[in-house]
Design an enzyme around this catalytic site. Structure first.
Site, PDB file in Angstrom:
ATOM      1  N   TYR A 286       2.450   6.609  10.521  1.00  0.00           N
ATOM      2  CA  TYR A 286       3.508   7.364   9.835  1.00  0.00           C
ATOM      3  C   TYR A 286       4.008   8.535  10.671  1.00  0.00           C
ATOM      4  O   TYR A 286       5.220   8.783  10.763  1.00  0.00           O
ATOM      5  CB  TYR A 286       3.006   7.896   8.493  1.00  0.00           C
TER       6      TYR A 286
ATOM      7  N   HIS B 243       4.335   1.065  -5.964  1.00  0.00           N
ATOM      8  CA  HIS B 243       5.076  -0.072  -6.504  1.00  0.00           C
ATOM      9  C   HIS B 243       4.563  -0.517  -7.865  1.00  0.00           C
ATOM     10  O   HIS B 243       5.270  -1.190  -8.604  1.00  0.00           O
ATOM     11  CB  HIS B 243       5.042  -1.247  -5.523  1.00  0.00           C
TER      12      HIS B 243
ATOM     13  N   GLY C  57       6.512  -0.144 -11.102  1.00  0.00           N
ATOM     14  CA  GLY C  57       7.609  -1.049 -11.400  1.00  0.00           C
ATOM     15  C   GLY C  57       7.221  -2.200 -12.292  1.00  0.00           C
ATOM     16  O   GLY C  57       8.085  -2.954 -12.732  1.00  0.00           O
TER      17      GLY C  57
ATOM     18  N   HIS D 192      -2.842   3.005  -8.543  1.00  0.00           N
ATOM     19  CA  HIS D 192      -2.389   2.135  -9.635  1.00  0.00           C
ATOM     20  C   HIS D 192      -3.078   2.463 -10.958  1.00  0.00           C
ATOM     21  O   HIS D 192      -2.421   2.653 -11.993  1.00  0.00           O
ATOM     22  CB  HIS D 192      -2.662   0.671  -9.294  1.00  0.00           C
TER      23      HIS D 192
ATOM     24  N   ARG E 102      -1.445  -6.475 -21.307  1.00  0.00           N
ATOM     25  CA  ARG E 102      -1.737  -7.280 -20.122  1.00  0.00           C
ATOM     26  C   ARG E 102      -0.581  -7.137 -19.131  1.00  0.00           C
ATOM     27  O   ARG E 102       0.540  -7.584 -19.387  1.00  0.00           O
ATOM     28  CB  ARG E 102      -1.947  -8.750 -20.501  1.00  0.00           C
TER      29      ARG E 102
ATOM     30  N   LEU F 156       2.195 -10.621 -28.747  1.00  0.00           N
ATOM     31  CA  LEU F 156       3.548 -10.571 -28.187  1.00  0.00           C
ATOM     32  C   LEU F 156       3.438 -10.953 -26.716  1.00  0.00           C
ATOM     33  O   LEU F 156       3.167 -10.115 -25.853  1.00  0.00           O
ATOM     34  CB  LEU F 156       4.160  -9.176 -28.325  1.00  0.00           C
TER      35      LEU F 156
END
Length: 456
Positions: free
Chosen positions: A145, A199, A202, A261, A391, A420
């Site tokens: 980086y 990510h 998202g 996460h 889930r 659902l």
């Protein structure tokens, strides 16, 4: 100062809006530069997402895509590697050809200024000297980086347009390296030029945690320590490192999955209701949760490393240390469970159990709230605890496990589910190819602790 990341889709969504909805720039050339174009992330996620945006007309017409990496490849190589992940239909072939006509690739070294000077010459050739807006996506290991961003700043900034730099997680190795990277980036770019992303934000079901919690009256009174016995956040993958051990071994499962996460999902589950869905308000409530979590005690952590299965087939036979890209004798964890406690009025005493690992028995990511036992049992201990499960993957769903009377003449309770499942409920709408990339963004702005994004 460390940062809360935003999702890849949020970044793409924001930049798409900035490019497409601002009519002043509609006719300006835009160039999306993929640093690390030869890697897994590029072929599996970035090129497919750019293709879907291009196919559906969600990018300005004058948009070009440039891959840059050390490998000596051609665009035919990039195309062959990406196509299996692009979900191309026969009717899209003409549009696909147009997409790849706007793609190009350069090989170069991340540490050499000369390579970036050649990249800048190529970018100039695409805009024919009229100026352009540049987006640099760093699909790279964090070890490079510093060199890459320094070379971008010195050799590749747009003179007649704006420039943006997108940085994928992991953002540093620990607090010190994260702060050093933040300081480095801030010395090169202004804050509105930097996008730090996670990510996982998202994911459709990660986003839905906000609506589930704050859009339903029935959950409000029970979303606390009086009703919730535990919260389990799980991330399981059925495959090992598969030749990526060199990268994985530098970070391990905790830095790869748990501290980004799973912590992002934990904050969405545990935070108080924000004043609005404005990203500043959401970020502030998530940070309050993190400040209430004490350092994890050693006795609340379990670490492990997968071994091979002699009766398995192919990769299943191999353990982590059998991967030739993994250093001999490595003690890096491929599995981790940690119990965290949020010390505030709502959650005091409730364990938040974070579990993640590779080479496990299934692919699954979920949030599971287990509720306390029903007081005053009259069914002879036949009732199970209620659970609410979100889930995340695969087969996105929300379901509640509850007790119901089994048909018949006796009061025989049995566990059943209110289900659902998204694929059933939203047949016509699920899933747009962008579903893995659209979201709520939370990010620190250095110096004033503010978030510099909007929800798309």
């Amino acid at each position: 100062m460390s940062s809360l990341a935003r999702s890849r889709s949020q970044v793409f969504g924001e930049i798409r809006k900035e490019l497409y909805d601002d009519h002043e720039f509609r006719q300006v050339t835009h160039v999306f530069v993929i640093m690390g174009a030869s890697g897994d992330l590029a072929k599996k996620k970035i090129y497919p997402t750019l293709w879907w945006l291009f196919k559906d007309g969600l990018l300005p017409e004058e948009t070009y895509f440039v891959g840059f990496a050390r490998s000596h490849l051609t665009m035919d190589d990039i195309r062959a590697a990406s196509l299996p992940y692009m979900k191309v239909k026969d009717v899209d072939n003409e549009r696909l050809s147009a997409f790849f006509q706007r793609n190009s690739y350069l090989a170069g070294h991340y540490t050499e200024g000369e390579s970036f000077s050649q990249l800048q010459s190529h970018l100039n050739s695409l805009c024919h000297g009229t100026g352009a807006n540049y987006i640099f996506y760093l699909a790279l290991p964090p070890t490079v980086y510093h060199n890459v961003t320094s070379n971008i700043r010195q050799h590749c900034m747009s003179n007649k347009g704006w420039s943006r730099v997108i940085v994928e997680k992991p953002f540093g190795w620990d607090l010190q390296s994260s702060e050093e990277l933040s300081a480095h980036l801030s010395s090169l770019f202004t804050e509105d030029q930097i996008y730090r992303i996670d990510h996982y934000l998202g994911k459709e079901m990660v986003q839905n945690l906000m609506v589930l919690r704050f859009g339903n009256r029935i959950f409000g009174p029970i979303w606390n320590r009086e009703s919730v016995a535990s919260v389990v956040l799980t991330f399981k993958e059925p495959f090992g490192t598969y030749g990526r051990g060199g990268y994985f071994d530098d970070f391990g499962i905790i830095r790869d999955v748990m501290q980004n996460h799973l912590l992002q999902m934990l904050t969405l589950v545990a935070m108080e209701k924000p004043a609005s869905t404005n990203s500043d308000d959401v970020r502030d409530e998530k940070v309050k949760v993190l400040k209430c979590i004490a350092p994890v005690a050693l006795h609340d952590v379990v670490l492990g490393q997968y071994v091979g299965n002699p009766e398995g087939e192919g990769e299943a036979k191999l353990g982590y240390l059998d991967d030739p890209t993994v250093p001999k004798g490595s003690h890096t964890a491929t599995f981790a469970t940690a119990v965290l406690y949020v010390h505030n009025e709502r959650w005091e005493g409730v364990p938040f159990i974070l579990r993640c690992g590779k080479a496990l028995n299934e692919r699954k990511a979920e949030v599971r709230l287990q509720f306390t036992d029903v007081p005053g049992d009259i069914f002879n201990a036949q009732c199970q605890r209620n659970e609410l499960v979100v889930r995340v993957q695969p087969d996105e769903a929300i379901y509640a496990k509850m007790m119901s009377k089994k048909p018949g003449v006796y009061f025989n309770p049995e566990e059943t589910e209110l289900d659902l499942t998204y694929r059933s409920r939203y047949k016509a709408k699920m899933f747009s190819h962008y579903s893995f990339t659209s979201v709520t963004v939370t990010v620190y702005r250095r110096g004033n602790d503010k978030c510099s994004t909007q929800i798309t």
